[in-house]
Design a protein around this motif. Sequence first.
Motif, PDB file in Angstrom:
ATOM      1  N   PHE A 229       0.852  -1.195   0.000  1.00  0.00           N
ATOM      2  CA  PHE A 229       0.000   0.000   0.000  1.00  0.00           C
ATOM      3  C   PHE A 229       0.879   1.233   0.000  1.00  0.00           C
ATOM      4  N   GLU A 230       0.532   2.186  -0.815  1.00  0.00           N
ATOM      5  CA  GLU A 230       1.232   3.463  -0.864  1.00  0.00           C
ATOM      6  C   GLU A 230       0.222   4.575  -0.610  1.00  0.00           C
ATOM      7  N   PHE A 231       0.530   5.421   0.352  1.00  0.00           N
ATOM      8  CA  PHE A 231      -0.386   6.498   0.709  1.00  0.00           C
ATOM      9  C   PHE A 231      -0.580   7.414  -0.501  1.00  0.00           C
ATOM     10  N   PRO A 232      -1.808   7.618  -0.943  1.00  0.00           N
ATOM     11  CA  PRO A 232      -2.064   8.427  -2.150  1.00  0.00           C
ATOM     12  C   PRO A 232      -1.545   9.860  -2.000  1.00  0.00           C
ATOM     13  N   LYS A 233      -0.739  10.285  -2.955  1.00  0.00           N
ATOM     14  CA  LYS A 233      -0.206  11.644  -2.913  1.00  0.00           C
ATOM     15  C   LYS A 233      -1.320  12.679  -3.050  1.00  0.00           C
ATOM     16  N   SER A 234      -2.400  12.285  -3.700  1.00  0.00           N
ATOM     17  CA  SER A 234      -3.519  13.214  -3.902  1.00  0.00           C
ATOM     18  C   SER A 234      -4.175  13.618  -2.593  1.00  0.00           C
ATOM     19  N   LEU A 235      -3.969  12.810  -1.551  1.00  0.00           N
ATOM     20  CA  LEU A 235      -4.578  13.110  -0.262  1.00  0.00           C
ATOM     21  C   LEU A 235      -3.776  14.121   0.558  1.00  0.00           C
ATOM     22  N   SER A 236      -2.590  14.450   0.083  1.00  0.00           N
ATOM     23  CA  SER A 236      -1.738  15.390   0.832  1.00  0.00           C
ATOM     24  C   SER A 236      -2.438  16.736   1.023  1.00  0.00           C
ATOM     25  N   SER A 237      -3.208  17.149   0.002  1.00  0.00           N
ATOM     26  CA  SER A 237      -3.900  18.438   0.089  1.00  0.00           C
ATOM     27  C   SER A 237      -5.082  18.385   1.049  1.00  0.00           C
ATOM     28  N   SER A 238      -5.489  17.160   1.432  1.00  0.00           N
ATOM     29  CA  SER A 238      -6.639  17.010   2.329  1.00  0.00           C
ATOM     30  C   SER A 238      -6.234  17.026   3.802  1.00  0.00           C
ATOM     31  N   LEU A 239      -4.936  16.961   4.081  1.00  0.00           N
ATOM     32  CA  LEU A 239      -4.466  16.915   5.460  1.00  0.00           C
ATOM     33  C   LEU A 239      -4.689  18.232   6.179  1.00  0.00           C
ATOM     34  N   LYS A 240      -4.977  18.170   7.461  1.00  0.00           N
ATOM     35  CA  LYS A 240      -5.021  19.381   8.276  1.00  0.00           C
ATOM     36  C   LYS A 240      -3.634  20.022   8.321  1.00  0.00           C
ATOM     37  N   ASP A 241      -3.602  21.332   8.463  1.00  0.00           N
ATOM     38  CA  ASP A 241      -2.311  22.027   8.549  1.00  0.00           C
ATOM     39  C   ASP A 241      -1.533  21.607   9.791  1.00  0.00           C
ATOM     40  N   THR A 242      -2.260  21.215  10.826  1.00  0.00           N
ATOM     41  CA  THR A 242      -1.612  20.905  12.099  1.00  0.00           C
ATOM     42  C   THR A 242      -1.460  19.401  12.342  1.00  0.00           C
ATOM     43  N   VAL A 243      -1.734  18.567  11.332  1.00  0.00           N
ATOM     44  CA  VAL A 243      -1.689  17.117  11.525  1.00  0.00           C
ATOM     45  C   VAL A 243      -0.254  16.661  11.786  1.00  0.00           C
ATOM     46  N   TYR A 244      -0.126  15.651  12.643  1.00  0.00           N
ATOM     47  CA  TYR A 244       1.184  15.043  12.902  1.00  0.00           C
ATOM     48  C   TYR A 244       1.225  13.707  12.186  1.00  0.00           C
ATOM     49  N   VAL A 245       2.232  13.512  11.318  1.00  0.00           N
ATOM     50  CA  VAL A 245       2.356  12.287  10.527  1.00  0.00           C
ATOM     51  C   VAL A 245       3.683  11.616  10.836  1.00  0.00           C
ATOM     52  N   ILE A 246       3.639  10.300  11.060  1.00  0.00           N
ATOM     53  CA  ILE A 246       4.869   9.539  11.280  1.00  0.00           C
ATOM     54  C   ILE A 246       4.775   8.202  10.556  1.00  0.00           C
ATOM     55  N   ASP A 247       5.830   7.852   9.842  1.00  0.00           N
ATOM     56  CA  ASP A 247       5.911   6.585   9.119  1.00  0.00           C
ATOM     57  C   ASP A 247       6.829   5.651   9.908  1.00  0.00           C
ATOM     58  N   LEU A 248       6.266   4.586  10.449  1.00  0.00           N
ATOM     59  CA  LEU A 248       7.040   3.655  11.272  1.00  0.00           C
ATOM     60  C   LEU A 248       7.977   2.786  10.451  1.00  0.00           C
ATOM     61  N   ASN A 249       7.850   2.843   9.126  1.00  0.00           N
ATOM     62  CA  ASN A 249       8.797   2.130   8.277  1.00  0.00           C
ATOM     63  C   ASN A 249      10.092   2.912   8.096  1.00  0.00           C
TER      64      ASN A 249
END
Length: 367
Positions: free
Chosen positions: A269-289
Amino acid sequence: MTESKKNTVAEPQPEVEVMDASPSCVHIGLVGNYADTDETRFLLTPEACGLLTSAGIRISMEAGAGVDISFKDETYAEYGVKIVTRDEALKCPVVLTYNPLRAKDVKKMVPGSALLCMMGDALFESTVIKALLDRKIACGCFDNMYSHHDVQIFANIVDEIDGRAAIMYAQESLSYLGGGKGVLLAGVAGLNPCEVLVIGCGTESIAAANAAAGAGAKVVLMDNDSSSLMLARPACHPGVELIAIHPRVLTNRVKTADVIITGNTTRQFEFPKSLSSSLKDTVYVIDLNESHPSVSVPRTVAMALSNPMVNFFNELSIKSGFRGMMVTTPGVQCGMVTYEGKLVDKLIASYLSMPSIDIRVMLSSTN
């Protein structure tokens, strides 16, 4: 009693050297992390070393190796550990370190000895593999080994700590001191909790979801395999929602998430790049890989890993060394990278375009 026996004088007997009756012939060289890396994790606490030395296993530790988990050399010495230089520790029959050694250190090891570590990027470097092969070093990775119950105990421990520590990172990032908007994961009277989206169904993902739910957040765990979600259900906190990845559902969850944690999904699974614009400005994202939050709690890692580590080396001692452990323990064979001058890890061999051999074939031909 006869006269001859009365006059007999007992002659002093030569002093007999008392040998250690322990079956152990194991000598471990405990090596610290490289100073120019961010690695802080360690494999043995002083108390664990004490359990091993009391069982007759010798341990020589590089001076200062325990500094990352806030233990002094003197504390290790109190538990029977001999403090030596790094080069001396590398000369031991079994060398123990968290991350794999670099080629220059492998070349300092005694030919035919063993290197035990966790899987790391260094093992995908041709110079390191060639050094291991040239010196016929038996290199094994704990996180690829299985217990007698077919559990990847070492990998699962680190994954669980990574998942739980990821939530610690998230909370800090959301706080004012961490540069966030100054909110708690949990809701309080009259306020909704933060929303945490966890993608993946591995041990680290489930641990992150449970930690977030335990902290009071609203948690959704998504994966692209329904059967994996069913298997994960008993291991999840009652407050965790388990949902299959679907484009529309994923989009809706991403839009409202305050924290997004991505781990290993059942299918690629690859996180869709198109969803990047849907993220909140203040969201915290971490990739455990790509990151390992457990480096921030290395003492917890050492304490947790010490328990199975003591069992591992006690069994190795009973089986009269690493060779005996290898031929009798299939779970250990699964973790081997090199053995007796041969590359036995198919993944690394494929990455480096080098030939490999099945270790089971090697062992069966020599027995």
